[in-house]
Design a protein around this motif. Structure first.
Motif, PDB file in Angstrom:
ATOM      1  N   PHE A  99       0.840  -1.197   0.000  1.00 33.96           N
ATOM      2  CA  PHE A  99       0.000   0.000   0.000  1.00 33.96           C
ATOM      3  C   PHE A  99       0.874   1.247   0.000  1.00 33.96           C
ATOM      4  CE2 PHE A  99      -2.630   3.343   1.718  1.00 33.96           C
ATOM      5  CZ  PHE A  99      -3.865   3.116   1.126  1.00 33.96           C
ATOM      6  N   GLN A 100       1.880   1.264   0.849  1.00 36.65           N
ATOM      7  CA  GLN A 100       2.765   2.429   0.934  1.00 36.65           C
ATOM      8  C   GLN A 100       3.556   2.614  -0.359  1.00 36.65           C
ATOM      9  OE1 GLN A 100       4.823   2.941   4.554  1.00 36.65           O
ATOM     10  NE2 GLN A 100       5.890   4.760   3.859  1.00 36.65           N
ATOM     11  N   LYS A 101       3.970   1.527  -0.958  1.00 40.72           N
ATOM     12  CA  LYS A 101       4.720   1.616  -2.216  1.00 40.72           C
ATOM     13  C   LYS A 101       3.846   2.244  -3.307  1.00 40.72           C
ATOM     14  CE  LYS A 101       7.605  -1.101  -5.266  1.00 40.72           C
ATOM     15  NZ  LYS A 101       8.198  -2.396  -5.542  1.00 40.72           N
ATOM     16  N   GLN A 102       2.561   1.903  -3.323  1.00 39.34           N
ATOM     17  CA  GLN A 102       1.675   2.432  -4.357  1.00 39.34           C
ATOM     18  C   GLN A 102       1.239   3.862  -4.073  1.00 39.34           C
ATOM     19  OE1 GLN A 102      -2.314   0.939  -4.904  1.00 39.34           O
ATOM     20  NE2 GLN A 102      -2.166   1.280  -7.098  1.00 39.34           N
ATOM     21  N   THR A 103       0.939   4.185  -2.819  1.00 42.08           N
ATOM     22  CA  THR A 103       0.344   5.490  -2.505  1.00 42.08           C
ATOM     23  C   THR A 103       1.341   6.501  -1.954  1.00 42.08           C
ATOM     24  OG1 THR A 103      -0.242   4.900  -0.230  1.00 42.08           O
ATOM     25  CG2 THR A 103      -1.875   4.390  -1.968  1.00 42.08           C
ATOM     26  N   GLY A 104       2.469   6.012  -1.474  1.00 48.38           N
ATOM     27  CA  GLY A 104       3.431   6.904  -0.838  1.00 48.38           C
ATOM     28  C   GLY A 104       3.111   7.194   0.621  1.00 48.38           C
ATOM     29  N   ARG A 105       2.064   6.552   1.135  1.00 52.25           N
ATOM     30  CA  ARG A 105       1.651   6.731   2.532  1.00 52.25           C
ATOM     31  C   ARG A 105       1.279   5.375   3.113  1.00 52.25           C
ATOM     32  NH1 ARG A 105      -1.215  10.807  -0.454  1.00 52.25           N
ATOM     33  NH2 ARG A 105      -2.884   9.325  -0.586  1.00 52.25           N
ATOM     34  N   SER A 106       1.506   5.236   4.400  1.00 50.80           N
ATOM     35  CA  SER A 106       1.083   4.000   5.057  1.00 50.80           C
ATOM     36  C   SER A 106      -0.448   3.994   5.142  1.00 50.80           C
ATOM     37  CB  SER A 106       1.678   3.921   6.463  1.00 50.80           C
ATOM     38  OG  SER A 106       1.064   4.885   7.300  1.00 50.80           O
ATOM     39  N   PRO A 107      -1.045   2.828   5.329  1.00 52.25           N
ATOM     40  CA  PRO A 107      -2.503   2.791   5.481  1.00 52.25           C
ATOM     41  C   PRO A 107      -3.001   3.670   6.632  1.00 52.25           C
ATOM     42  CG  PRO A 107      -1.674   0.582   5.106  1.00 52.25           C
ATOM     43  CD  PRO A 107      -0.482   1.467   5.290  1.00 52.25           C
TER      44      PRO A 107
END
Length: 60
Positions: free
Chosen positions: A46-54
């Motif tokens: 998720f972080q790799k895709q969005t740049g933010r942790s869930p």
């Protein structure tokens, strides 16, 4: 015709973003709901895709 793994990944992450914003489910529950048994692995993806942790995504 089947979907590519990239399409399935995008669908899972879209659903995860929706669940993070609109439910009170834990990260572990959301991970499981979108098909990842390991919540730490899900969080890294998720972080790799969005740049933010869930967790950060949910608070924004």
């Amino acid at each position: 015709m089947g979907r590519s793994s990239r399409d399935r990944f995008s669908i899972r992450m879209d659903r995860a973003r929706e669940l993070l914003k609109n439910t009170g489910y834990s990260i572990q529950e959301i991970s499981s709901l979108v098909g990842y048994a390991d919540p730490l692995y899900f969080s890294r993806l998720f972080q790799k895709q969005t740049g933010r942790s869930p967790s950060v995504y949910r608070r924004e």
